[in-house]
Design a protein around this motif. Sequence first.
Motif, PDB file in Angstrom:
ATOM      1  N   LEU A  70       0.824  -1.204   0.000  1.00 53.31           N
ATOM      2  CA  LEU A  70       0.000   0.000   0.000  1.00 53.31           C
ATOM      3  C   LEU A  70       0.861   1.258   0.000  1.00 53.31           C
ATOM      4  O   LEU A  70       0.519   2.255  -0.666  1.00 53.31           O
ATOM      5  CB  LEU A  70      -0.915   0.009   1.227  1.00 53.31           C
ATOM      6  CG  LEU A  70      -1.994  -1.070   1.280  1.00 53.31           C
ATOM      7  CD1 LEU A  70      -2.778  -0.962   2.577  1.00 53.31           C
ATOM      8  CD2 LEU A  70      -2.927  -0.970   0.090  1.00 53.31           C
ATOM      9  N   THR A  71       1.980   1.220   0.720  1.00 53.25           N
ATOM     10  CA  THR A  71       2.874   2.375   0.764  1.00 53.25           C
ATOM     11  C   THR A  71       3.474   2.677  -0.610  1.00 53.25           C
ATOM     12  O   THR A  71       3.689   3.844  -0.960  1.00 53.25           O
ATOM     13  CB  THR A  71       4.005   2.126   1.783  1.00 53.25           C
ATOM     14  OG1 THR A  71       3.421   1.865   3.064  1.00 53.25           O
ATOM     15  CG2 THR A  71       4.923   3.322   1.889  1.00 53.25           C
ATOM     16  N   GLY A  72       3.737   1.640  -1.399  1.00 52.14           N
ATOM     17  CA  GLY A  72       4.261   1.860  -2.741  1.00 52.14           C
ATOM     18  C   GLY A  72       3.183   2.210  -3.746  1.00 52.14           C
ATOM     19  O   GLY A  72       3.400   3.028  -4.659  1.00 52.14           O
ATOM     20  N   TYR A  73       1.992   1.623  -3.574  1.00 50.30           N
ATOM     21  CA  TYR A  73       0.932   1.824  -4.559  1.00 50.30           C
ATOM     22  C   TYR A  73       0.266   3.195  -4.446  1.00 50.30           C
ATOM     23  O   TYR A  73      -0.005   3.845  -5.471  1.00 50.30           O
ATOM     24  CB  TYR A  73      -0.124   0.723  -4.398  1.00 50.30           C
ATOM     25  CG  TYR A  73      -1.378   0.962  -5.191  1.00 50.30           C
ATOM     26  CD1 TYR A  73      -1.444   0.655  -6.551  1.00 50.30           C
ATOM     27  CD2 TYR A  73      -2.507   1.509  -4.593  1.00 50.30           C
ATOM     28  CE1 TYR A  73      -2.595   0.887  -7.283  1.00 50.30           C
ATOM     29  CE2 TYR A  73      -3.660   1.743  -5.313  1.00 50.30           C
ATOM     30  CZ  TYR A  73      -3.702   1.434  -6.652  1.00 50.30           C
ATOM     31  OH  TYR A  73      -4.853   1.661  -7.374  1.00 50.30           O
ATOM     32  N   ALA A  74      -0.026   3.651  -3.245  1.00 50.18           N
ATOM     33  CA  ALA A  74      -0.796   4.881  -3.066  1.00 50.18           C
ATOM     34  C   ALA A  74      -0.146   6.101  -3.733  1.00 50.18           C
ATOM     35  O   ALA A  74      -0.835   6.862  -4.432  1.00 50.18           O
ATOM     36  CB  ALA A  74      -1.025   5.137  -1.575  1.00 50.18           C
ATOM     37  N   PRO A  75       1.172   6.355  -3.581  1.00 44.06           N
ATOM     38  CA  PRO A  75       1.756   7.501  -4.279  1.00 44.06           C
ATOM     39  C   PRO A  75       1.684   7.389  -5.795  1.00 44.06           C
ATOM     40  O   PRO A  75       1.506   8.403  -6.492  1.00 44.06           O
ATOM     41  CB  PRO A  75       3.211   7.486  -3.798  1.00 44.06           C
ATOM     42  CG  PRO A  75       3.184   6.744  -2.514  1.00 44.06           C
ATOM     43  CD  PRO A  75       2.144   5.702  -2.690  1.00 44.06           C
ATOM     44  N   LEU A  76       1.826   6.164  -6.325  1.00 50.16           N
ATOM     45  CA  LEU A  76       1.714   5.982  -7.773  1.00 50.16           C
ATOM     46  C   LEU A  76       0.301   6.308  -8.249  1.00 50.16           C
ATOM     47  O   LEU A  76       0.119   6.994  -9.267  1.00 50.16           O
ATOM     48  CB  LEU A  76       2.080   4.543  -8.148  1.00 50.16           C
ATOM     49  CG  LEU A  76       3.533   4.140  -7.911  1.00 50.16           C
ATOM     50  CD1 LEU A  76       3.709   2.635  -8.121  1.00 50.16           C
ATOM     51  CD2 LEU A  76       4.461   4.917  -8.851  1.00 50.16           C
ATOM     52  N   ALA A  77      -0.703   5.808  -7.523  1.00 49.42           N
ATOM     53  CA  ALA A  77      -2.080   6.116  -7.892  1.00 49.42           C
ATOM     54  C   ALA A  77      -2.353   7.609  -7.786  1.00 49.42           C
ATOM     55  O   ALA A  77      -3.059   8.190  -8.624  1.00 49.42           O
ATOM     56  CB  ALA A  77      -3.039   5.327  -6.996  1.00 49.42           C
ATOM     57  N   VAL A 132      -2.768  -5.526  -5.002  1.00 47.82           N
ATOM     58  CA  VAL A 132      -3.562  -4.705  -4.086  1.00 47.82           C
ATOM     59  C   VAL A 132      -4.976  -5.270  -3.959  1.00 47.82           C
ATOM     60  O   VAL A 132      -5.574  -5.274  -2.875  1.00 47.82           O
ATOM     61  CB  VAL A 132      -3.604  -3.241  -4.572  1.00 47.82           C
ATOM     62  CG1 VAL A 132      -4.572  -2.406  -3.740  1.00 47.82           C
ATOM     63  CG2 VAL A 132      -2.208  -2.633  -4.524  1.00 47.82           C
ATOM     64  N   ALA A 133      -5.517  -5.770  -5.068  1.00 46.23           N
ATOM     65  CA  ALA A 133      -6.882  -6.288  -5.072  1.00 46.23           C
ATOM     66  C   ALA A 133      -7.015  -7.606  -4.328  1.00 46.23           C
ATOM     67  O   ALA A 133      -8.077  -7.910  -3.775  1.00 46.23           O
ATOM     68  CB  ALA A 133      -7.361  -6.462  -6.514  1.00 46.23           C
ATOM     69  N   SER A 134      -5.944  -8.403  -4.302  1.00 47.91           N
ATOM     70  CA  SER A 134      -6.063  -9.770  -3.768  1.00 47.91           C
ATOM     71  C   SER A 134      -5.311 -10.015  -2.471  1.00 47.91           C
ATOM     72  O   SER A 134      -5.568 -11.019  -1.808  1.00 47.91           O
ATOM     73  CB  SER A 134      -5.556 -10.770  -4.815  1.00 47.91           C
ATOM     74  OG  SER A 134      -4.191 -10.538  -5.125  1.00 47.91           O
ATOM     75  N   TYR A 135      -4.393  -9.125  -2.075  1.00 47.70           N
ATOM     76  CA  TYR A 135      -3.585  -9.445  -0.895  1.00 47.70           C
ATOM     77  C   TYR A 135      -4.437  -9.509   0.362  1.00 47.70           C
ATOM     78  O   TYR A 135      -4.108 -10.225   1.327  1.00 47.70           O
ATOM     79  CB  TYR A 135      -2.447  -8.441  -0.727  1.00 47.70           C
ATOM     80  CG  TYR A 135      -2.713  -7.336   0.261  1.00 47.70           C
ATOM     81  CD1 TYR A 135      -2.391  -7.483   1.611  1.00 47.70           C
ATOM     82  CD2 TYR A 135      -3.305  -6.141  -0.150  1.00 47.70           C
ATOM     83  CE1 TYR A 135      -2.649  -6.477   2.522  1.00 47.70           C
ATOM     84  CE2 TYR A 135      -3.568  -5.140   0.749  1.00 47.70           C
ATOM     85  CZ  TYR A 135      -3.238  -5.295   2.079  1.00 47.70           C
ATOM     86  OH  TYR A 135      -3.495  -4.304   2.975  1.00 47.70           O
TER      87      TYR A 135
END
Length: 337
Positions: free
Chosen positions: A129-136, A166-169
């Motif tokens: 989540l920490t890596g995905y949120a800034p990209l989004a 992100v959807a499945s973890y």
Amino acid sequence: MSGADVPVGGSRTGRGRGGRGRGERAMVPPTEFASYYGRPVLKKPVWRALDIAGYLFLGGLAGGSSVLAAGAAASGRHGLARPLRVGAFTAISLSLAALVHDLGRPARFLNMLRVMKPTSPMSMGSWLLTGYAPLAGAAAASTVTGRLPRVGAAAGAAAALLGPAVASYTAVLISDTAVPTWHDGHREMPFVFCGSAATAAAGLGLLVSPAGQNAPARRAAAFGAVLELGATELMRRRMGLSAEPLRTGRAGQLMRASRILTCAGTAGALVAGRRARGVAAAAGAALLAGSAALRFGVFQAGVSSAEDPKYTVLPQRERLAGRAEAGAPTCGTKPPR
């Protein structure tokens, strides 16, 4: 006849007083699955339903939306990609807010980032989540402002790569517990959540995009519905007794509502979603509601299975009996020589 041959609930001889046959009399009361002091065998999850079930749903919506947005952008459907990227960032922000609210203090989330433990779904999920949120967020900001389009496109592509995880973890996260319904569904649960994420993202795309550009969303709705419904049915059939909470009570109602809404939304999207803007929006709303109902239903089923000791005790007895029949050693016994 030995004591081992006496049927539970019956007498040894099958005769009444005086030796005359009057059928078997109940000698053992019916089994009641309770533990010491009336406490359940397992401690039920203390997570707040609105926070954690909402966290499960919003994370799936975010991951699925990033994947669908990348496909829409690659095919030139920017009227679909733009709201999906904004929706992905909004969903992941709300998902993180729900998680932090359940934890009580933001510092508790930050503490999970002090280490990286590959064997812990919570640890890896926090880093994901920490890596995905800034990209989004970068992809959404670029598409709204029109600035740094190349940076925005790269961020959107990277978010799409992380989207399925992100959807499945969260399915791995809840399955890695002792809660019977969650744990026993560990094989199919990630596929159920991925399918649900696809239908949620498709629903958002159908709800907010022009009818002429929603073809990827309609295809995602069909794919997600088949994956979600098929994996859910396979999971219920394989799980046996621990699938019962998915069919009964409040969780059963939510799961049935999810199936109805998903089927109706997919049918509306495929039949008239391309031509009628109103039908497409209604189909999208139904798909979003169906995905949310599934996540809340799975959450409630897990809580119900932890509250009732039979979902813990009976499957354990069945596994022990199966090992005994197979000649495998059980706990507390020595293997045959």
